[in-house]
Design an enzyme around this catalytic site. Structure first.
Site, short mmCIF file in Angstrom:
data_model
loop_
_atom_site.label_atom_id
_atom_site.label_comp_id
_atom_site.label_asym_id
_atom_site.label_seq_id
_atom_site.Cartn_x
_atom_site.Cartn_y
_atom_site.Cartn_z
N SER A 10 0.83 -1.22 0.21
CA SER A 10 0.06 -0.15 -0.06
C SER A 10 0.76 1.01 0.11
O SER A 10 0.94 2.40 -1.19
CB SER A 10 -0.93 -0.28 0.94
OG SER A 10 -0.52 0.07 2.58
N SER A 137 2.01 8.94 8.05
CA SER A 137 1.10 8.93 7.28
C SER A 137 0.62 7.56 6.28
O SER A 137 0.60 6.26 5.97
CB SER A 137 2.27 8.74 5.94
OG SER A 137 3.48 7.96 6.04
N LYS A 190 6.58 2.81 17.59
CA LYS A 190 5.60 3.43 17.98
C LYS A 190 4.70 2.71 17.45
O LYS A 190 3.19 2.18 18.48
CB LYS A 190 5.26 4.65 17.09
CG LYS A 190 5.48 4.71 15.40
CD LYS A 190 4.41 4.35 14.71
CE LYS A 190 4.89 4.32 13.68
NZ LYS A 190 4.36 3.35 12.56
N ASP A 243 3.84 10.35 14.60
CA ASP A 243 3.35 9.37 14.00
C ASP A 243 2.70 8.42 15.35
O ASP A 243 1.83 7.47 14.77
CB ASP A 243 4.43 8.49 13.69
CG ASP A 243 4.73 7.24 12.08
OD1 ASP A 243 3.02 7.04 11.82
OD2 ASP A 243 4.81 6.83 11.55
N SER A 253 -5.14 2.20 10.85
CA SER A 253 -3.76 0.67 11.44
C SER A 253 -3.53 -0.48 11.77
O SER A 253 -4.54 -0.85 12.52
CB SER A 253 -3.09 2.28 12.85
OG SER A 253 -1.82 1.27 13.31
N ARG A 254 -2.93 -1.01 11.17
CA ARG A 254 -2.87 -1.90 10.72
C ARG A 254 -2.23 -2.30 12.69
O ARG A 254 -2.75 -2.99 13.63
CB ARG A 254 -1.96 -2.62 9.99
CG ARG A 254 -2.07 -2.51 8.50
CD ARG A 254 -0.55 -3.20 7.44
NE ARG A 254 -1.20 -2.57 6.52
CZ ARG A 254 -0.03 -2.10 5.42
NH1 ARG A 254 1.00 -3.10 6.00
NH2 ARG A 254 0.04 -1.39 4.75
#
Length: 341
Positions: A10, A137, A190, A243, A253-254
């Site tokens: 992605s 991002s 993070k 982030d 967010s995965r």
């Protein structure tokens, strides 16, 4: 100017696509020939970014020789645990490229090395030719050209400035830094804290708990950054705090998603299956960070509890509640010293 983005996931797809805005020759390289053919046929990455048409100027290939011929800048959008193998396999093709930009966020489990260190070792290049692009991002928002700010870091500030000028876009503001250690540490760790935040949400613990995890998680990230000689202010910037906030609070967010699913009662394997082949780097970085904390005796209770949930089958609820029973401490590390000058 010719730029190739290696890795058709992605983020690699999104970055390659929007860079076409600059008028450069942009190539997106993918490992899987069948998937690349399908993406070319549909002009859409149905595997990782369905619903978004690709720029007509974007070239897409699985031919490594074509993807590296006369290229000025190589951008690696490859999961960190597979980066070294990719570089080893394709070193002969990458040798003549001048600059290498990493966008992956993680720490190699087997060596505890950062991505820029892996690139330097495997390609035998000076650090001044290596940079990392990082910050808050999400690929979907980049494809939609929604405003964002990120950071590019290199040990050589001239390199960072050169790449900053080339990669900045009308909607994407890029700051520069010479603290590549801090940028890579922030980007990697993070994700582990985001898993903790997701677990908290999955357990229904509310906003108070999540805010505490994010804030104390930032302290843990800074401890490792300082251990490796990074500047503490870097962790308060886009690649650290920025982030961390994004990854710990968004359904896109995965890593947060993995944590939430585990908090809701799924096993790690079941949670990973829900990602449909996409990578949550925090699952692997949790191991690396845990090993670093153990080897260097760095106090990282949130990271350690995430590790125990993922790899020792500790109850998510027990893990988070155990954080409350730790020895009462001063909020600021007593041995923390920082000279603003």
């Amino acid at each position: 100017m010719k730029i190739t983005v290696f890795g058709s996931g992605s983020w690699g797809t999104a970055l390659a696509n929007v860079l076409c805005e600059k008028g450069y020759k942009i190539i997106l390289w993918g490992r899987n020939e069948d998937k690349v053919k399908k993406i070319l046929e549909l002009r859409e990455n149905i595997y990782y970014l369905p619903g978004y048409k690709l720029d007509p100027l974007l070239e897409i290939t699985s031919d490594i020789e074509y993807a590296t011929k006369d290229v000025d800048i190589a951008i690696f959008s490859i999961p960190i645990q597979g980066l070294r193998d990719f570089l080893k396999t394709n070193k002969e093709y990458l040798d003549k490229i001048k600059f290498f930009v990493n966008t992956g966020k993680g720490i190699e489990i087997s060596t505890l090395k950062r991505p820029s260190e892996i690139i330097k070792e495997e390609l035998n290049v000076d650090f001044e030719r290596v940079a990392t692009l990082s910050g808050p991002s999400f690929a979907k928002e980049v494809m939609e050209k929604k405003p964002l700010a990120i950071v590019i870091a290199s040990m050589n500030l001239n390199t960072a400035k050169y790449l900053q000028d080339i990669l900045s876009l009308s909607f994407m503001r890029i700051y520069r830094s010479d603290d590549i250690i801090g940028v890579e540490i922030g980007g990697a760790l993070k994700n582990v804290i985001a898993i903790a935040a997701g677990i908290s949400d999955g357990l229904g613990f509310g906003y108070n708990a999540k805010a505490s995890l994010i804030t104390r998680g930032l302290v843990e990230i800074n401890r490792i950054a300082i251990l490796y000689g990074a500047h503490p202010f870097t962790i308060l910037g886009l690649s650290g705090l920025g982030d961390l906030v994004l990854t710990s609070t968004s359904v896109l967010s995965r890593n947060w998603t993995i944590g939430k699913l585990i908090g809701e009662g799924l096993s790690l394997e079941e949670a990973l299956n829900r990602l449909n082949g996409m990578v949550a780097e925090g699952v692997y970085t949790a191991k690396s960070a845990y090993y670093i904390s153990q080897e260097n005796k760095v106090y990282m209770p949130i990271t350690q509890e995430v590790y125990k949930v993922l790899y020792e089958n500790k109850s998510p609820k027990e893990a988070l509640y155990s954080l409350l029973s730790k020895e009462l401490k001063h909020e600021i590390d007593e041995d923390f010293q920082f000279n603003l000058l």
